[in-house]
Design a protein around this motif. Structure first.
Motif, PDB file in Angstrom:
ATOM      1  N   ASP A   1      -2.295   1.608  -4.301  1.00 17.03           N
ATOM      2  CA  ASP A   1      -1.975   0.183  -4.419  1.00 17.03           C
ATOM      3  C   ASP A   1      -0.736   0.001  -5.288  1.00 17.03           C
ATOM      4  O   ASP A   1      -0.814   0.081  -6.514  1.00 17.03           O
ATOM      5  N   PHE A   2       0.404  -0.277  -4.668  1.00 20.95           N
ATOM      6  CA  PHE A   2       1.636  -0.451  -5.429  1.00 20.95           C
ATOM      7  C   PHE A   2       1.670  -1.796  -6.142  1.00 20.95           C
ATOM      8  O   PHE A   2       2.419  -1.968  -7.096  1.00 20.95           O
ATOM      9  N   PHE A   3       0.859  -2.755  -5.695  1.00 18.98           N
ATOM     10  CA  PHE A   3       0.783  -4.025  -6.420  1.00 18.98           C
ATOM     11  C   PHE A   3       0.240  -3.810  -7.825  1.00 18.98           C
ATOM     12  O   PHE A   3       0.568  -4.549  -8.755  1.00 18.98           O
TER      13      PHE A   3
ATOM     14  N   ALA B   1       2.722   8.436  -8.224  1.00 21.72           N
ATOM     15  CA  ALA B   1       1.527   8.569  -9.058  1.00 21.72           C
ATOM     16  C   ALA B   1       0.325   7.827  -8.487  1.00 21.72           C
ATOM     17  O   ALA B   1      -0.817   8.245  -8.703  1.00 21.72           O
ATOM     18  N   VAL B   2       0.540   6.726  -7.758  1.00 16.69           N
ATOM     19  CA  VAL B   2      -0.589   5.966  -7.226  1.00 16.69           C
ATOM     20  C   VAL B   2      -1.077   6.508  -5.884  1.00 16.69           C
ATOM     21  O   VAL B   2      -2.081   6.027  -5.348  1.00 16.69           O
ATOM     22  N   SER B   3      -0.393   7.505  -5.328  1.00 17.41           N
ATOM     23  CA  SER B   3      -0.902   8.137  -4.117  1.00 17.41           C
ATOM     24  C   SER B   3      -2.100   9.020  -4.475  1.00 17.41           C
ATOM     25  O   SER B   3      -2.199   9.531  -5.591  1.00 17.41           O
TER      26      SER B   3
ATOM     27  N   LYS C   1       0.830  -1.207   0.000  1.00 15.40           N
ATOM     28  CA  LYS C   1       0.000   0.000   0.000  1.00 15.40           C
ATOM     29  C   LYS C   1       0.859   1.250   0.000  1.00 15.40           C
ATOM     30  O   LYS C   1       1.971   1.273   0.536  1.00 15.40           O
ATOM     31  N   VAL C   2       0.314   2.277  -0.608  1.00 12.38           N
ATOM     32  CA  VAL C   2       0.964   3.587  -0.639  1.00 12.38           C
ATOM     33  C   VAL C   2       0.075   4.554   0.133  1.00 12.38           C
ATOM     34  O   VAL C   2      -1.149   4.546  -0.040  1.00 12.38           O
TER      35      VAL C   2
ATOM     36  N   TYR D   1       1.835  -5.359 -11.137  1.00 15.98           N
ATOM     37  CA  TYR D   1       1.014  -6.122 -12.086  1.00 15.98           C
ATOM     38  C   TYR D   1       1.119  -5.536 -13.493  1.00 15.98           C
ATOM     39  O   TYR D   1       1.288  -6.271 -14.479  1.00 15.98           O
ATOM     40  N   THR D   2       1.018  -4.234 -13.609  1.00 14.33           N
ATOM     41  CA  THR D   2       1.081  -3.617 -14.931  1.00 14.33           C
ATOM     42  C   THR D   2       2.481  -3.735 -15.543  1.00 14.33           C
ATOM     43  O   THR D   2       2.616  -3.808 -16.769  1.00 14.33           O
TER      44      THR D   2
END
Length: 451
Positions: free
Chosen positions: A403-405, A209-211, A131-132, A409-410
Motif C-alpha cells: 500500500d503506497f498510500f 520496502a512496502v512490497s 498499490k504496490v 500518509y506517514t
C-alpha cells in the motif's frame, strides 16, 4: 492502561516543570497553571485512540505539548529573549496561553465533528488504488535503483561533487563549498534539487520496502542510496523527520503498536533533535563539545510561540497578503520580485529583529493574515483536513504491505509537525516537493509495470 499512562506522564511533566521553575525570579502562578492545562490536554490526546497508534491528530497534540506547553513555560522561567528588544511580558505569556487553550480545545471538538460526519470522498478510491505489487520485477527494481542513483548524482553535483555537504548540514568545514555552490546556483534550482530531487531516493526505497517479497541485495542498495542522498545530519531536522518517520513506521512493525510511536517521537525530540543540531555547526572553532542539551527549549529552536505572541500583541495583520505567497510558492522571486516573504522573515522585518530566519507557527499564519478570524479559519481548515485524511486511512482496511498510500500518509505526519511549527511558505514548498517526488516514483514505476 491509556488513562493511567497519560495521567502518569502528565503528573511527571507538571512536577518536573514546577521544580524547574520554582526558584525562578520570573515564576508566575497563572502562567504555570495555564501551561499545565495545555500540557495535560495535549498528553491526554496523544495517548487517546489506542486503536490508532499514529495519526495527524496525535501529531497536532505532540506539537502542542512541546511548542505550546513545555517550551514557553521554561522560557518564561528563564525570561528568554530571542530576537526582540525585550522578553515577553508575564501578561503576554498568560494571554497567549489562554488563546492556545481555546485553540486546542476547539480543534478537538471540530476534529471530532468532522471525523463523525464527514463523508469519505470519491478521491478515496484513487488513494486506495496506490498499490504496490507483491513482488517487484527485476526490471522495475533496476528502474528504482536507476532513479535513486540519478537523484544521488544530481544532489552530489549540486554540492560541487563534495561528499562533506552530503553528510553535514553546516559549519566551517562546509562553508567554503556551500558558498561556491550558492554563488553558481539559482534559488529556484536549489529548491528543486533539495525539495524534489533529493527525496526521490527515499521514495524509491519506500516503494520497494512496502512490497511483500524483497530481494535483500536490492533492498540494501536502495537503502544505502537513500541514506547517502538524504543523510539525516545533512538536511533540516524537520525535513529529516518527514523523511525518516515513514521509514521507521514501515520497516518496524512494533512502532505501529499502541502508543509506541508517540513515545518514540517524544524521545526523538528530546534526544535526537539536540544531537542533530550539532551538525548545523559541525567543525566550527567555537562549537561546543558533543552533548545533549535539554535547555534547548529555552533557546531559539523553539521561538515559534514567542513570535506568535509578539504578532498578536503588536496586532500585525496583512489581510491575506502572506497567504498569497503560500498559494503561489512555486512562482520564482525573479519573476515576482514583490512576492511576500515567509511569515517568519516578515515578522522579523516588521518587528526589527536582528535575525530573519525565524519561525512563525501555523496559528501565527492565521493571525497575520486575518486576525483572530484567521486563527479560527485556519483551525477549521486544519481540523477538516486532518479528520478527513485520518478517516480515510484508519476507517478502511489497510495494511502497510503493498500500500503506497501508507507511505503518503506517514510522510504527512512529519510534514504536519513541520507546517505547525512554520512558517508555511517554506514548509508547504517542502511538503509538495516530497509528495511530488513520491507520486513521480510511483507513476514512473507503475507505468513500466503496466507495459
Amino acid at each position: 492502561m491509556n488513562k493511567l499512562l497519560w495521567v502518569f506522564i502528565s503528573i511527571i511533566c507538571i512536577v518536573a516543570m514546577f521544580f524547574a521553575g520554582s526558584d525562578s525570579d520570573y515564576f508566575s502562578n497563572r502562567v504555570f497553571f495555564t501551561s499545565s492545562i495545555i500540557q495535560v490536554i495535549s498528553i491526554y490526546n496523544i495517548f487517546s485512540r489506542g486503536n490508532e497508534p499514529f495519526s495527524l491528530e496525535k501529531m497536532f497534540y505532540l506539537f502542542s505539548l512541546f511548542f505550546f506547553g513545555v517550551a514557553p513555560l521554561l522560557q518564561s522561567f528563564e525570561n528568554s529573549n530571542f530576537w526582540y528588544y525585550r522578553p515577553l511580558l508575564e501578561e503576554e505569556y498568560f494571554f497567549t496561553n489562554i488563546l492556545v487553550i481555546i485553540i486546542i480545545i476547539l480543534y478537538k471538538f471540530v476534529y471530532l465533528f468532522f471525523r463523525r460526519t464527514i463523508q469519505r470522498p470519491k478521491a478515496e478510491k484513487k488513494l486506495n488504488s496506490f498499490k504496490v505489487p507483491d513482488k517487484i520485477t527485476f526490471i522495475n527494481s533496476l528502474l528504482l535503483i536507476a532513479l535513486s542513483l540519478l537523484a544521488f548524482f544530481i544532489v552530489f553535483a549540486s554540492n560541487d561533487f563534495n561528499i562533506l555537504p552530503m553528510l553535514v548540514r553546516g559549519g566551517e568545514l562546509v562553508a567554503d563549498v556551500m558558498s561556491n555552490v550558492e554563488a553558481d546556483e539559482s534559488p529556484t534550482k536549489w529548491l528543486i534539487v533539495n525539495n524534489f530531487v533529493r527525496p526521490i531516493s527515499i521514495m524509491c526505497f519506500l516503494y520497494y520496502a512496502v512490497s511483500k517479497e524483497k530481494n535483500k541485495v536490492i533492498f540494501t542498495i536502495l537503502g544505502l542510496l537513500a541514506l547517502m542522498t538524504c543523510f539525516p545530519s545533512a538536511v533540516p531536522r524537520f525535513a529529516a523527520a518527514a523523511m525518516y518517520i515513514p521509514v521507521i513506521l514501515i520497516l518496524f512493525s512494533f512502532v505501529r503498536k499502541k502508543n509506541v510511536f508517540s513515545l518514540i517521537f517524544v524521545g526523538g525530540l528530546l534526544f535526537l533533535f539536540p544531537f542533530l543540531n550539532i551538525f548545523r555547526n559541525f567543525g566550527d572553532v567555537n562549537n561546543e563539545e558533543f552533548k545533549l542539551d535539554f535547555k534547548m527549549f529555552t533557546e531559539a529552536h523553539f521561538d515559534s510561540y514567542q513570535n506568535f505572541a509578539l504578532l498578536v500583541s503588536n496586532e500585525i495583520i496583512t489581510y491575506g497578503g502572506q497567504l498569497l505567497g503560500v498559494f503561489l510558492f512555486w512562482v520564482p522571486r525573479s519573476i515576482w520580485p514583490e512576492k511576500p516573504l515567509g511569515t517568519g522573515a516578515f515578522t522579523a522585518e516588521k518587528l526589527n529583529f536582528f535575525f530573519s530566519n525565524v519561525a512563525a507557527n501555523y496559528f501565527a499564519e492565521g493571525y497575520v493574515n486575518f486576525g483572530y478570524l484567521g486563527i479560527i479559519l485556519f483551525l477549521l481548515f486544519l481540523a477538516y483536513q486532518t479528520a478527513l485524511v485520518d478517516k480515510i486511512y484508519w476507517e478502511s482496511e489497510r495494511k502497510v504491505s503493498g500500500d503506497f498510500f501508507s507511505v503518503l500518509y506517514t510522510i504527512s505526519l512529519g510534514f504536519l509537525f513541520f507546517i505547525l511549527r512554520g512558517d508555511m511558505l517554506s514548509s508547504v514548498a517542502y511538503m509538495f516537493g516530497f509528495l511530488f517526488a513520491a507520486v513521480f516514483v510511483y507513476k514512473i514505476t507503475t507505468l513500466k509495470i503496466k507495459n
